[in-house]
Design an enzyme around this catalytic site. Structure first.
Site, PDB file in Angstrom:
ATOM      1  N   ASN A   1      41.084  19.242  10.184  1.00 25.17           N
ATOM      2  CA  ASN A   1      39.879  19.951  10.674  1.00 25.17           C
ATOM      3  C   ASN A   1      40.187  20.639  12.034  1.00 25.17           C
ATOM      4  O   ASN A   1      39.607  21.656  12.034  1.00 25.17           O
ATOM      5  CB  ASN A   1      39.328  18.529  11.466  1.00 25.17           C
ATOM      6  CG  ASN A   1      38.544  17.768  10.210  1.00 25.17           C
ATOM      7  OD1 ASN A   1      37.718  17.898   9.620  1.00 25.17           O
ATOM      8  ND2 ASN A   1      39.054  16.556   9.918  1.00 25.17           N
TER       9      ASN A   1
ATOM     10  N   LYS B   1      34.638  12.629  15.893  1.00 33.20           N
ATOM     11  CA  LYS B   1      35.918  13.089  16.216  1.00 33.20           C
ATOM     12  C   LYS B   1      36.482  14.428  15.506  1.00 33.20           C
ATOM     13  O   LYS B   1      37.047  15.368  15.757  1.00 33.20           O
ATOM     14  CB  LYS B   1      36.965  11.888  16.235  1.00 33.20           C
ATOM     15  CG  LYS B   1      37.561  11.433  14.754  1.00 33.20           C
ATOM     16  CD  LYS B   1      38.652  12.429  14.245  1.00 33.20           C
ATOM     17  CE  LYS B   1      38.619  11.772  12.519  1.00 33.20           C
ATOM     18  NZ  LYS B   1      39.975  12.418  12.254  1.00 33.20           N
TER      19      LYS B   1
ATOM     20  N   SER C   1      46.501  11.960   0.780  1.00 34.80           N
ATOM     21  CA  SER C   1      47.442  11.760   1.740  1.00 34.80           C
ATOM     22  C   SER C   1      47.120  10.351   2.092  1.00 34.80           C
ATOM     23  O   SER C   1      47.981   9.430   2.271  1.00 34.80           O
ATOM     24  CB  SER C   1      47.333  12.544   2.895  1.00 34.80           C
ATOM     25  OG  SER C   1      46.138  12.855   3.584  1.00 34.80           O
TER      26      SER C   1
END
Length: 554
Positions: A472, A409, A232
């Site tokens: 995630n 993150k 992507s």
């Protein structure tokens, strides 16, 4: 300051012969000895008649070293601020300088330059309009085009290389300086040249300056980009760069994927609904012409970097720059992606990209990204390219901070989703603790706290948590449902880098002698050593007496 008087003197009197030749008699031998001055192509500058010398501008020394290319005075434009001091203004005027009001379409400067050319002298002009350093050359302004058209004088493209390294503060260092002049250019004389025509002529002159610059070893502009990885983000970046006018090759993992993508011109698996612009060439990664690329983008998960660099690393040329888009650690040792790439290719520089930049959203709404590199010239060049592709780019040298913020993150979003079944308090605590512990690791390794507090850290975390397409976050939800980590990739159809990163981060924090209970617990969950309920219970478990709290981010 009386700029009119300075213009009048340049038009009517010219340089003061005594001051000009005395200073040149002192400086030229110094340049040859101390800077090992090399002058190439002097024969291209006419010995008589009006001439426009168009050059790049790196240092305040440029007018003086370029003037040694000819045996007659060379007049040059200087910013009007330098003429505010009366004594300095007199000296500059005596040496042939005349003022310009930058960015204001200064008609007086043009008229003075015309008068100097009309009497048969040389005018040195810097089309960039100001000093540009470091990195590639800047963009030309149209003044040089207007001057060439309205005077009919020949234009000699000149590049100076190395002058930006000469001065550090008030200290002059012995650095080699080289100058190269190309063949002169002539344009038909036009009275009252329009801005569009002047810009077109400036755009014709500037590539000739760039040619001399590249011949001397200057940083070439990014013209061709090769992207290894048609996921992507790789596909999205290819589309952005192609829309900005770059030549782009997109490398797929398999021949079947490349054939299907080239035929459909749409990446149904990773970026549905986005059509590839025609200039993008889709190939198998092994067939990419990396030797002809100015920029190589490694848009693959961190776990795939060893295989990709084993196959492609030797084909990346020394003149190319590499940007790593992975947000994870490279197994089995938990190496930082930029360091791993730098050790396995000859690229002149390596950069990493961070910040909130979900692939599909980049094409729809743009993105604010953080570009980190230790090579400031490459960082500036790449920032310009990404800016032309529609991205808002912040530049930093904190490579460690940006890479570990990307890891933080991802694992924080994984932790929040895995703990969400126990309520928002537990989810927030899980994310906050994990994020703080990775921040502590980054600081131990030299990362800056503002990196985690900014786009690369907090900004990217928010984007990952709220995005419906976050791999995630979805991986954390699957963990909470009891799915085995090895099965998550198959369900998602893509790699969730946080699943790979958590055990590597746990190992890295132990090596750094940091107490990181949140990461340790998350690693136990990912490795299947504890169940989701047990892990969520440990997140808000009160600190026992005597237990030392882990290092936390500010």
């Amino acid at each position: 300051m009386d700029l009119g008087e300075r213009h009048r003197r340049a038009r009517e009197q010219g340089a003061n012969p005594l001051v000009y030749w005395l200073l040149r008699a002192i400086l030229q031998p110094f340049f040859h000895i101390y800077f090992r001055l090399s002058r190439i192509g002097r024969e291209h500058i006419p010995a008589q008649g009006g001439v426009i010398v168009a050059a790049n501008h790196r240092s305040f020394l440029d007018p003086f070293v370029i003037a040694t290319m000819v045996r007659r005075p060379m007049y040059y434009v200087a910013k009007k601020e330098l003429f505010s001091n009366r004594a300095l203004a007199w000296v500059l005027n005596a040496l042939g300088a005349f003022p310009v009001d930058r960015g204001a379409g200064d008609g007086d400067m043009i008229e003075t330059a015309k008068a100097i050319l009309a009497r048969g002298d040389i005018v040195l002009i810097f089309p960039e309009g100001t000093r540009v350093r470091p990195g590639p050359l800047g963009k030309p302004r149209r003044g040089v085009g207007r001057l060439a058209l309205e005077t009919g004088a020949p234009v000699v493209p000149v590049a100076v290389f190395g002058s930006e390294d000469v001065r550090r503060g008030w200290r002059f260092r012995p650095r080699k300086v080289r100058i190269r002049a190309g063949g002169s250019l002539r344009f038909p004389r036009v009275e009252g040249a329009s801005p569009a025509l002047a810009s077109a002529v400036a755009a014709r002159i500037w590539p000739c300056v760039m040619l001399q610059w590249e011949w001397l070893g200057g940083l070439p502009p990014i013209r061709r980009a090769a992207i290894v990885g048609a996921g992507s983000w790789g596909t999205s970046l290819a589309v952005c760069l192609a829309r900005a006018g770059f030549e782009v090759e997109l490398g797929c993992r398999t021949l079947e994927q490349a054939t299907a993508l080239a035929a459909r011109r749409e990446n149904h698996a990773y970026l549905p609904g986005v059509r590839l612009p025609e200039p993008i060439r889709v190939l198998r990664a092994a067939e990419l012409d990396l030797g002809a690329s100015d920029l190589v983008c490694l848009a693959v998960p961190a776990r795939s970097l060893p295989g990709v660099l084993a196959a492609c690393g030797e084909r990346i040329p020394a003149r190319a720059g590499v940007v790593v888009l992975s947000k994870g650690l490279v197994p089995p040792l938990g190496t930082m992606p930029s360091a791993f790439a730098a050790e396995r290719c000859r690229a002149r520089a390596v950069a990493v990209l961070g910040g909130p930049s979900h692939a599909a959203d980049v094409l729809e709404h743009g993105a604010c990204v953080v570009l980190a590199s230790l090579d400031q010239a490459f960082a500036r060049q790449l920032a310009d390219a990404l800016g032309a592709a529609g991205l808002d780019v912040s530049v930093t040298t904190d490579v460690t901070g940006v890479e570990l913020a990307g890891c933080a993150k991802n694992v924080a979003a994984l932790a929040a989703a895995a703990a969400s079944g126990a309520g928002p308090n537990v989810a927030g605590a899980a994310a906050g603790k994990v994020f703080a512990e990775v921040d502590a690791l980054a600081r131990v390794r030299g990362g800056r706290p503002e990196t985690f507090a900014g786009l690369a850290g907090a900004g990217d975390l928010v984007a990952t948590v709220i995005s419906e397409r976050s791999r995630n976050r979805r991986a954390g939800e699957l963990l909470a449902q009891g799915m085995a980590p090895r099965e998550i990739g198959g369900v998602l159809g893509q790699v969730a880098e946080a699943v790979d990163s958590v055990p590597l981060l746990a190992s890295a924090t132990h090596d750094a002698q940091l107490e990181t209970p949140a990461i340790d617990g998350l690693a136990a969950l990912v490795e299947g050593r504890i169940d989701p309920d047990r892990w969520t219970a440990t997140v808000t478990e009160p600190v026992r007496r005597g237990r030392v709290r882990p290092v936390r981010a500010a």
